[in-house]
Design a protein around this motif. Sequence first.
Motif, PDB file in Angstrom:
ATOM      1  N   GLN A 154      34.957  89.424 -54.008  1.00  0.00           N
ATOM      2  CA  GLN A 154      33.975  90.144 -53.198  1.00  0.00           C
ATOM      3  C   GLN A 154      32.918  89.198 -52.633  1.00  0.00           C
ATOM      4  OE1 GLN A 154      32.797  93.124 -56.041  1.00  0.00           O
ATOM      5  NE2 GLN A 154      34.318  94.619 -55.304  1.00  0.00           N
ATOM      6  N   ARG A 155      32.539  88.177 -53.381  1.00  0.00           N
ATOM      7  CA  ARG A 155      31.580  87.187 -52.859  1.00  0.00           C
ATOM      8  C   ARG A 155      32.155  86.476 -51.643  1.00  0.00           C
ATOM      9  NH1 ARG A 155      30.590  85.616 -58.285  1.00  0.00           N
ATOM     10  NH2 ARG A 155      31.769  83.688 -57.935  1.00  0.00           N
ATOM     11  N   GLU A 156      33.451  86.102 -51.738  1.00  0.00           N
ATOM     12  CA  GLU A 156      34.082  85.435 -50.601  1.00  0.00           C
ATOM     13  C   GLU A 156      34.112  86.365 -49.389  1.00  0.00           C
ATOM     14  OE1 GLU A 156      37.855  82.692 -50.440  1.00  0.00           O
ATOM     15  OE2 GLU A 156      38.547  84.762 -50.157  1.00  0.00           O
ATOM     16  N   LEU A 157      34.493  87.622 -49.599  1.00  0.00           N
ATOM     17  CA  LEU A 157      34.571  88.577 -48.492  1.00  0.00           C
ATOM     18  C   LEU A 157      33.197  88.811 -47.877  1.00  0.00           C
ATOM     19  CD1 LEU A 157      37.029  91.184 -50.060  1.00  0.00           C
ATOM     20  CD2 LEU A 157      37.561  89.475 -48.308  1.00  0.00           C
ATOM     21  N   ASP A 158      32.178  88.946 -48.719  1.00  0.00           N
ATOM     22  CA  ASP A 158      30.822  89.171 -48.209  1.00  0.00           C
ATOM     23  C   ASP A 158      30.337  87.983 -47.391  1.00  0.00           C
ATOM     24  OD1 ASP A 158      30.848  91.594 -49.495  1.00  0.00           O
ATOM     25  OD2 ASP A 158      29.618  90.942 -51.199  1.00  0.00           O
ATOM     26  N   THR A 159      30.660  86.784 -47.850  1.00  0.00           N
ATOM     27  CA  THR A 159      30.210  85.575 -47.160  1.00  0.00           C
ATOM     28  C   THR A 159      30.898  85.410 -45.810  1.00  0.00           C
ATOM     29  OG1 THR A 159      29.774  84.462 -49.268  1.00  0.00           O
ATOM     30  CG2 THR A 159      30.039  83.061 -47.316  1.00  0.00           C
ATOM     31  N   VAL A 160      32.204  85.587 -45.788  1.00  0.00           N
ATOM     32  CA  VAL A 160      32.975  85.328 -44.572  1.00  0.00           C
ATOM     33  C   VAL A 160      32.897  86.484 -43.584  1.00  0.00           C
ATOM     34  CG1 VAL A 160      35.298  84.882 -43.659  1.00  0.00           C
ATOM     35  CG2 VAL A 160      34.550  83.777 -45.783  1.00  0.00           C
ATOM     36  N   LEU A 161      32.960  87.711 -44.088  1.00  0.00           N
ATOM     37  CA  LEU A 161      33.058  88.873 -43.207  1.00  0.00           C
ATOM     38  C   LEU A 161      31.727  89.584 -42.987  1.00  0.00           C
ATOM     39  CD1 LEU A 161      36.383  90.409 -44.592  1.00  0.00           C
ATOM     40  CD2 LEU A 161      36.092  88.895 -42.612  1.00  0.00           C
ATOM     41  N   ALA A 162      30.833  89.500 -43.970  1.00  0.00           N
ATOM     42  CA  ALA A 162      29.508  90.120 -43.849  1.00  0.00           C
ATOM     43  C   ALA A 162      29.606  91.594 -43.445  1.00  0.00           C
ATOM     44  CB  ALA A 162      28.647  89.352 -42.849  1.00  0.00           C
ATOM     45  N   GLY A 163      30.611  92.289 -44.000  1.00  0.00           N
ATOM     46  CA  GLY A 163      30.721  93.725 -43.775  1.00  0.00           C
ATOM     47  C   GLY A 163      31.556  94.145 -42.587  1.00  0.00           C
ATOM     48  N   ARG A 164      31.980  93.208 -41.745  1.00  0.00           N
ATOM     49  CA  ARG A 164      32.798  93.606 -40.595  1.00  0.00           C
ATOM     50  C   ARG A 164      34.274  93.713 -40.970  1.00  0.00           C
ATOM     51  NH1 ARG A 164      35.507  89.220 -38.764  1.00  0.00           N
ATOM     52  NH2 ARG A 164      34.645  87.162 -39.313  1.00  0.00           N
ATOM     53  N   ILE A 165      35.035  94.354 -40.117  1.00  0.00           N
ATOM     54  CA  ILE A 165      36.465  94.520 -40.349  1.00  0.00           C
ATOM     55  C   ILE A 165      37.172  93.177 -40.135  1.00  0.00           C
ATOM     56  CG2 ILE A 165      38.548  95.726 -39.599  1.00  0.00           C
ATOM     57  CD1 ILE A 165      36.440  97.424 -41.056  1.00  0.00           C
ATOM     58  N   PRO A 166      38.032  92.773 -41.051  1.00  0.00           N
ATOM     59  CA  PRO A 166      38.711  91.477 -40.892  1.00  0.00           C
ATOM     60  C   PRO A 166      39.730  91.491 -39.759  1.00  0.00           C
ATOM     61  CG  PRO A 166      39.633  92.664 -42.753  1.00  0.00           C
ATOM     62  CD  PRO A 166      38.444  93.465 -42.289  1.00  0.00           C
ATOM     63  N   THR A 167      39.975  90.332 -39.221  1.00  0.00           N
ATOM     64  CA  THR A 167      41.039  90.137 -38.235  1.00  0.00           C
ATOM     65  C   THR A 167      42.001  89.082 -38.768  1.00  0.00           C
ATOM     66  OG1 THR A 167      39.974  88.304 -37.054  1.00  0.00           O
ATOM     67  CG2 THR A 167      39.322  90.557 -36.430  1.00  0.00           C
ATOM     68  N   SER A 168      43.089  88.896 -38.060  1.00  0.00           N
ATOM     69  CA  SER A 168      44.056  87.879 -38.492  1.00  0.00           C
ATOM     70  C   SER A 168      43.434  86.481 -38.473  1.00  0.00           C
ATOM     71  CB  SER A 168      45.290  87.920 -37.590  1.00  0.00           C
ATOM     72  OG  SER A 168      44.926  87.696 -36.232  1.00  0.00           O
ATOM     73  N   ASP A 169      42.459  86.254 -37.609  1.00  0.00           N
ATOM     74  CA  ASP A 169      41.810  84.940 -37.543  1.00  0.00           C
ATOM     75  C   ASP A 169      40.997  84.637 -38.793  1.00  0.00           C
ATOM     76  OD1 ASP A 169      42.846  84.461 -35.026  1.00  0.00           O
ATOM     77  OD2 ASP A 169      41.091  85.255 -33.978  1.00  0.00           O
ATOM     78  N   ASP A 170      40.613  85.670 -39.532  1.00  0.00           N
ATOM     79  CA  ASP A 170      39.811  85.458 -40.741  1.00  0.00           C
ATOM     80  C   ASP A 170      40.636  84.975 -41.927  1.00  0.00           C
ATOM     81  OD1 ASP A 170      37.203  86.304 -39.794  1.00  0.00           O
ATOM     82  OD2 ASP A 170      38.007  88.345 -39.741  1.00  0.00           O
ATOM     83  N   ILE A 171      41.930  85.250 -41.918  1.00  0.00           N
ATOM     84  CA  ILE A 171      42.750  84.988 -43.105  1.00  0.00           C
ATOM     85  C   ILE A 171      42.682  83.530 -43.567  1.00  0.00           C
ATOM     86  CG2 ILE A 171      45.126  84.950 -43.968  1.00  0.00           C
ATOM     87  CD1 ILE A 171      45.582  87.583 -42.499  1.00  0.00           C
ATOM     88  N   PRO A 172      42.763  82.534 -42.667  1.00  0.00           N
ATOM     89  CA  PRO A 172      42.664  81.144 -43.156  1.00  0.00           C
ATOM     90  C   PRO A 172      41.326  80.825 -43.815  1.00  0.00           C
ATOM     91  CG  PRO A 172      43.563  81.218 -40.920  1.00  0.00           C
ATOM     92  CD  PRO A 172      43.050  82.591 -41.224  1.00  0.00           C
ATOM     93  N   ASN A 173      40.293  81.627 -43.539  1.00  0.00           N
ATOM     94  CA  ASN A 173      38.973  81.386 -44.114  1.00  0.00           C
ATOM     95  C   ASN A 173      38.745  82.172 -45.396  1.00  0.00           C
ATOM     96  OD1 ASN A 173      38.250  79.734 -41.866  1.00  0.00           O
ATOM     97  ND2 ASN A 173      37.861  81.597 -40.672  1.00  0.00           N
ATOM     98  N   LEU A 174      39.808  82.794 -45.923  1.00  0.00           N
ATOM     99  CA  LEU A 174      39.708  83.579 -47.154  1.00  0.00           C
ATOM    100  C   LEU A 174      40.712  83.059 -48.183  1.00  0.00           C
ATOM    101  CD1 LEU A 174      39.477  87.092 -45.447  1.00  0.00           C
ATOM    102  CD2 LEU A 174      37.605  85.887 -46.608  1.00  0.00           C
ATOM    103  N   PRO A 175      40.546  81.811 -48.634  1.00  0.00           N
ATOM    104  CA  PRO A 175      41.542  81.202 -49.524  1.00  0.00           C
ATOM    105  C   PRO A 175      41.640  81.893 -50.881  1.00  0.00           C
ATOM    106  CG  PRO A 175      39.595  79.796 -49.343  1.00  0.00           C
ATOM    107  CD  PRO A 175      39.452  80.863 -48.308  1.00  0.00           C
ATOM    108  N   TYR A 176      40.518  82.394 -51.408  1.00  0.00           N
ATOM    109  CA  TYR A 176      40.598  83.039 -52.718  1.00  0.00           C
ATOM    110  C   TYR A 176      41.347  84.366 -52.613  1.00  0.00           C
ATOM    111  CZ  TYR A 176      39.340  84.242 -57.496  1.00  0.00           C
ATOM    112  OH  TYR A 176      39.396  84.545 -58.833  1.00  0.00           O
ATOM    113  N   LEU A 177      41.182  85.063 -51.512  1.00  0.00           N
ATOM    114  CA  LEU A 177      41.949  86.285 -51.270  1.00  0.00           C
ATOM    115  C   LEU A 177      43.443  86.002 -51.345  1.00  0.00           C
ATOM    116  CD1 LEU A 177      42.089  89.305 -50.183  1.00  0.00           C
ATOM    117  CD2 LEU A 177      42.199  88.268 -47.917  1.00  0.00           C
TER     118      LEU A 177
END
Length: 430
Positions: free
Chosen positions: A269-292
């Motif tokens: 959840q910390r990773e998601l909050d940091t990278v996405l800040a509450g917005r809906i993810p896109t395919s471009d976000d996946i490389p920036n979510l390594p722990y996911l």
Amino acid sequence: MRFLLRFRRDPIGALQELAQTYGDIVHMKLGGQHTYLLSHPDVIRDVLVVHHQQMHKPNLQQQPLGGNGLLRSEGEFHKRQRRMMQPAFHRKRITAYAEVMTGYTQQMSGRWHDKQRIDIAQEMMGLTLSIISKTMFGAEVEQDTQTVYHSFTTWMRLNSTHRFSPFDHVFNSLPLPRKKQQAEARARLDAIVYRMINERRTSGKDNGDLLSMLLLARDEEGGGDGMTDQQLRDEVMTLFLAGHETTANALAWTWYLLSQHPEVEEKLQRELDTVLAGRIPTSDDIPNLPYLEKVFTEAMRLYPPAWVIARRALDAYQVGTFTLPANSLLITSQYVVHHDARWYPDPQRFDPERWTTEARAQRPKFAYFPFGGGPRLCIGEPFAWMEGELVLATLAQKWSLRLAPGHKVEMEPLITLRPRHGLPMILHQR
């Protein structure tokens, strides 16, 4: 016979016991059939990749729902069908499906309420069914969710009853009630699939999805022919069912593991909050979510949706110093290999940190193979990875799930690895 009885009661436990007791190559004689359990990654690579032309998929299902679809077809026909279907799974096209994946996930999330009790296994099944139906076939099937779930469950349980049994032909020659139940379940699923096909034929629209591609596809390297109605039905049925069942199970088990390991959930959840800040993810976000990615990878190690693979050797086959006779049945189990302490110390522990670049490099490639390998590698693997990660990213930003108190979690190894009694969860809104 003792093994068959144990296998019918506890197939995963039976295979693990064989591998742990006798090693990487275990021979059994089942009703006159030479059968081998192969559990070393290098041997598995040779069977699935290096010597794949010496292997066929055995007919372990008397009524395969997908007929002669991609999961079961062989030789040149299989190559032709895969070649015609591959464009629907190119990475650029899969990326375009991301909005549908997150859109349906948001719709489901909008129906959830704080402190609500849900069965996350059924919720994920309904979600992935909607996603595969819309992205691949341009269809809305929400009204069919329960029919598909119960019909497919009925068919899988009945088909798994005598799996690997040398006496299956005897059972199938008898007028048992299960044969009628199988036929009824198949008919209900056929009705849904044929409805999708007929609606598209009638409309004549090219929606750019898989169904349009299948209807328009021509084998340019062959005779220029398209698919027959039977071929079309078989491929649609295969992808319709396989395309939602495995990902749904992977997601359900991931939610269960997160519910039991709040420290992992918190880091995710910390990773998601940091990278996405509450917005809906896109395919471009996946490389920036390594722990996911690590979380989803580790969940499929512990609970691989496809837990066993079988091949039949067409000719005598050499494995190390052993010569396996022609027509031998070769079995390998993702579950067994994924829980081998040689590759995964303390293998029952849920530890996403196993999937650092350094840790991966120390293991043989086929110490992890949730999607199979070689020319029969699951055609939908990139789709499944993106779907799983986008669903998790969308929901874990807003929800924490906890297993309902007192619920007994038990695996049900059918054709896929399901939770036997479902996974009732209590929703907690963040």
